[in-house]
Design a protein around this motif. Sequence first.
Motif, PDB file in Angstrom:
ATOM      1  N   ILE A  90       0.890  -1.147   0.000  1.00 34.85           N
ATOM      2  CA  ILE A  90       0.000   0.000   0.000  1.00 34.85           C
ATOM      3  C   ILE A  90       0.930   1.198   0.000  1.00 34.85           C
ATOM      4  CG2 ILE A  90      -1.792   1.296   1.205  1.00 34.85           C
ATOM      5  CD1 ILE A  90      -2.614  -1.313   2.567  1.00 34.85           C
ATOM      6  N   GLY A  91       0.949   1.907  -1.087  1.00 34.10           N
ATOM      7  CA  GLY A  91       1.856   3.040  -1.190  1.00 34.10           C
ATOM      8  C   GLY A  91       1.096   4.326  -1.427  1.00 34.10           C
ATOM      9  N   ASP A  92       1.615   5.403  -0.900  1.00 33.56           N
ATOM     10  CA  ASP A  92       0.982   6.690  -1.143  1.00 33.56           C
ATOM     11  C   ASP A  92       2.034   7.743  -1.450  1.00 33.56           C
ATOM     12  OD1 ASP A  92       2.108   7.088   1.332  1.00 33.56           O
ATOM     13  OD2 ASP A  92       0.277   7.701   2.326  1.00 33.56           O
ATOM     14  N   GLU A  93       1.587   8.751  -2.124  1.00 31.14           N
ATOM     15  CA  GLU A  93       2.481   9.849  -2.515  1.00 31.14           C
ATOM     16  C   GLU A  93       1.670  11.142  -2.459  1.00 31.14           C
ATOM     17  OE1 GLU A  93       4.267  11.241  -6.710  1.00 31.14           O
ATOM     18  OE2 GLU A  93       4.911   9.235  -6.075  1.00 31.14           O
ATOM     19  N   THR A  94       2.125  12.066  -1.643  1.00 30.91           N
ATOM     20  CA  THR A  94       1.445  13.350  -1.524  1.00 30.91           C
ATOM     21  C   THR A  94       2.309  14.424  -2.146  1.00 30.91           C
ATOM     22  OG1 THR A  94       0.387  12.658   0.521  1.00 30.91           O
ATOM     23  CG2 THR A  94       0.430  15.017   0.087  1.00 30.91           C
ATOM     24  N   GLY A  95       1.750  15.146  -3.086  1.00 30.50           N
ATOM     25  CA  GLY A  95       2.473  16.240  -3.720  1.00 30.50           C
ATOM     26  C   GLY A  95       2.307  17.526  -2.914  1.00 30.50           C
ATOM     27  N   MET A  96       3.087  18.494  -3.223  1.00 26.31           N
ATOM     28  CA  MET A  96       3.001  19.794  -2.557  1.00 26.31           C
ATOM     29  C   MET A  96       2.628  20.840  -3.600  1.00 26.31           C
ATOM     30  SD  MET A  96       3.621  18.945   0.486  1.00 26.31           S
ATOM     31  CE  MET A  96       4.020  20.350   1.486  1.00 26.31           C
ATOM     32  N   THR A  97       1.802  21.788  -3.190  1.00 24.74           N
ATOM     33  CA  THR A  97       1.332  22.839  -4.088  1.00 24.74           C
ATOM     34  C   THR A  97       1.595  24.200  -3.464  1.00 24.74           C
ATOM     35  OG1 THR A  97      -0.442  21.412  -4.865  1.00 24.74           O
ATOM     36  CG2 THR A  97      -0.689  23.755  -5.292  1.00 24.74           C
ATOM     37  N   MET A  98       2.075  25.136  -4.274  1.00 24.93           N
ATOM     38  CA  MET A  98       2.302  26.505  -3.808  1.00 24.93           C
ATOM     39  C   MET A  98       1.004  27.280  -3.991  1.00 24.93           C
ATOM     40  SD  MET A  98       4.577  28.627  -2.592  1.00 24.93           S
ATOM     41  CE  MET A  98       6.211  28.097  -3.023  1.00 24.93           C
ATOM     42  N   TRP A 111      -2.518   7.029  -4.095  1.00 24.81           N
ATOM     43  CA  TRP A 111      -1.990   5.816  -3.502  1.00 24.81           C
ATOM     44  C   TRP A 111      -2.437   4.594  -4.290  1.00 24.81           C
ATOM     45  CZ3 TRP A 111      -6.481   3.568  -2.271  1.00 24.81           C
ATOM     46  CH2 TRP A 111      -7.538   4.408  -1.930  1.00 24.81           C
ATOM     47  N   ARG A 112      -1.751   3.487  -4.068  1.00 25.87           N
ATOM     48  CA  ARG A 112      -1.973   2.252  -4.815  1.00 25.87           C
ATOM     49  C   ARG A 112      -1.934   1.076  -3.852  1.00 25.87           C
ATOM     50  NH1 ARG A 112      -1.971   0.979  -9.847  1.00 25.87           N
ATOM     51  NH2 ARG A 112      -1.296  -1.014 -10.628  1.00 25.87           N
ATOM     52  N   ILE A 113      -2.822   0.139  -4.063  1.00 22.44           N
ATOM     53  CA  ILE A 113      -2.889  -1.078  -3.250  1.00 22.44           C
ATOM     54  C   ILE A 113      -2.681  -2.269  -4.179  1.00 22.44           C
ATOM     55  CG2 ILE A 113      -4.346  -2.496  -1.764  1.00 22.44           C
ATOM     56  CD1 ILE A 113      -5.880   0.114  -1.126  1.00 22.44           C
ATOM     57  N   GLU A 114      -1.809  -3.186  -3.775  1.00 20.10           N
ATOM     58  CA  GLU A 114      -1.584  -4.406  -4.550  1.00 20.10           C
ATOM     59  C   GLU A 114      -1.796  -5.614  -3.648  1.00 20.10           C
ATOM     60  OE1 GLU A 114       2.191  -4.284  -6.517  1.00 20.10           O
ATOM     61  OE2 GLU A 114       1.510  -2.744  -7.909  1.00 20.10           O
ATOM     62  N   VAL A 115      -2.575  -6.573  -4.141  1.00 14.31           N
ATOM     63  CA  VAL A 115      -2.886  -7.781  -3.401  1.00 14.31           C
ATOM     64  C   VAL A 115      -2.584  -8.977  -4.297  1.00 14.31           C
ATOM     65  CG1 VAL A 115      -4.714  -9.092  -2.243  1.00 14.31           C
ATOM     66  CG2 VAL A 115      -4.725  -6.596  -2.150  1.00 14.31           C
ATOM     67  N   MET A 116      -1.881  -9.956  -3.743  1.00 14.20           N
ATOM     68  CA  MET A 116      -1.638 -11.218  -4.449  1.00 14.20           C
ATOM     69  C   MET A 116      -2.685 -12.228  -3.987  1.00 14.20           C
ATOM     70  SD  MET A 116       0.873 -10.816  -6.524  1.00 14.20           S
ATOM     71  CE  MET A 116       1.279 -12.491  -6.968  1.00 14.20           C
ATOM     72  N   GLY A 135      -5.388  -1.648  -7.245  1.00 20.55           N
ATOM     73  CA  GLY A 135      -6.349  -0.565  -7.366  1.00 20.55           C
ATOM     74  C   GLY A 135      -5.680   0.707  -6.893  1.00 20.55           C
ATOM     75  N   ASP A 136      -6.160   1.831  -7.360  1.00 25.73           N
ATOM     76  CA  ASP A 136      -5.584   3.088  -6.896  1.00 25.73           C
ATOM     77  C   ASP A 136      -6.680   4.112  -6.703  1.00 25.73           C
ATOM     78  OD1 ASP A 136      -6.128   3.705  -9.536  1.00 25.73           O
ATOM     79  OD2 ASP A 136      -4.047   3.772 -10.127  1.00 25.73           O
ATOM     80  N   GLY A 137      -6.346   5.125  -5.959  1.00 26.74           N
ATOM     81  CA  GLY A 137      -7.305   6.167  -5.657  1.00 26.74           C
ATOM     82  C   GLY A 137      -6.601   7.483  -5.432  1.00 26.74           C
ATOM     83  N   ARG A 138      -7.389   8.502  -5.258  1.00 26.68           N
ATOM     84  CA  ARG A 138      -6.865   9.848  -5.050  1.00 26.68           C
ATOM     85  C   ARG A 138      -7.761  10.493  -4.006  1.00 26.68           C
ATOM     86  NH1 ARG A 138      -4.079  13.589  -8.443  1.00 26.68           N
ATOM     87  NH2 ARG A 138      -3.931  11.897  -9.906  1.00 26.68           N
ATOM     88  N   SER A 139      -7.156  11.119  -3.042  1.00 25.13           N
ATOM     89  CA  SER A 139      -7.949  11.824  -2.042  1.00 25.13           C
ATOM     90  C   SER A 139      -7.396  13.222  -1.855  1.00 25.13           C
ATOM     91  CB  SER A 139      -7.953  11.064  -0.719  1.00 25.13           C
ATOM     92  OG  SER A 139      -6.638  10.907  -0.247  1.00 25.13           O
ATOM     93  N   VAL A 140      -8.271  14.136  -1.499  1.00 19.42           N
ATOM     94  CA  VAL A 140      -7.872  15.526  -1.305  1.00 19.42           C
ATOM     95  C   VAL A 140      -7.216  15.650   0.058  1.00 19.42           C
ATOM     96  CG1 VAL A 140      -8.715  17.882  -1.074  1.00 19.42           C
ATOM     97  CG2 VAL A 140      -9.702  16.370  -2.787  1.00 19.42           C
ATOM     98  N   ALA A 141      -6.076  16.293   0.090  1.00 20.17           N
ATOM     99  CA  ALA A 141      -5.349  16.473   1.341  1.00 20.17           C
ATOM    100  C   ALA A 141      -6.117  17.394   2.276  1.00 20.17           C
ATOM    101  CB  ALA A 141      -3.966  17.047   1.060  1.00 20.17           C
ATOM    102  N   SER A 142      -5.975  17.151   3.573  1.00 20.01           N
ATOM    103  CA  SER A 142      -6.697  17.967   4.551  1.00 20.01           C
ATOM    104  C   SER A 142      -6.202  19.411   4.557  1.00 20.01           C
ATOM    105  CB  SER A 142      -6.542  17.360   5.945  1.00 20.01           C
ATOM    106  OG  SER A 142      -5.173  17.292   6.291  1.00 20.01           O
ATOM    107  N   GLY A 143      -5.000  19.651   4.065  1.00 21.06           N
ATOM    108  CA  GLY A 143      -4.461  21.004   4.062  1.00 21.06           C
ATOM    109  C   GLY A 143      -4.853  21.801   2.843  1.00 21.06           C
ATOM    110  N   SER A 144      -5.710  21.250   1.991  1.00 18.69           N
ATOM    111  CA  SER A 144      -6.102  21.969   0.785  1.00 18.69           C
ATOM    112  C   SER A 144      -7.086  23.075   1.142  1.00 18.69           C
ATOM    113  CB  SER A 144      -6.712  21.011  -0.234  1.00 18.69           C
ATOM    114  OG  SER A 144      -7.863  20.425   0.295  1.00 18.69           O
TER     115      SER A 144
END
Length: 175
Positions: A90-98, A111-116, A135-144
């Motif tokens: 289960i991996g996630d990556e959060t970008g930063m925005t100015m 983020w992405r989830i992989e199951v065997m 499967g993968d998804g996208r969620s809005v960061a709480s700091g947006s």
Amino acid sequence: MLKPLLIFPPAIALAVGLCAACGYKPLAGGSKDPHAITKVAVPVAKNESSFAGVAAPFTGEVRRQLAALGVEVVEGGAGAPVLSLVIASIGDETGMTMRSGGALLPSDTVWRIEVMVSLDGADGEPIIPPTRFSGDGRSVASGSAAGESYAGSRTQREVMDELAGRIAAMVVMLQ
């Protein structure tokens, strides 16, 4: 007039033969396919990801979806095929925005989830070899920005539930 009578019976035989080849059984309630999977054991998933506490809820959702599709979920053994689940990552990556004013805020998290998944018969013979589901998804960061939303946002739980449904459907399709 004789010509249509000669063509009609072979056409019926061809249609019945094609339907039977696809698995259609005209007498519903007749004998069941002896190889159909009607029950399965689903032990708790092995969690190889860095996220703790996801194995039991994910396994529970797979069991729930199998039961909803008419497959009896039994305890390990019991002469049933065994569905093995490994949460590989289960991996996630959060970008930063100015933002205006020079504030640096986190942006959407992807983020992405992989199951065997594998399914072994009661005799230990593989029915489904190890297969990767993701499967993968996208969620809005709480700091947006306040009130900002992402219409396509899916939570990690929603993606895991969708994966569980896909896994359950794969098992049911073997019937």
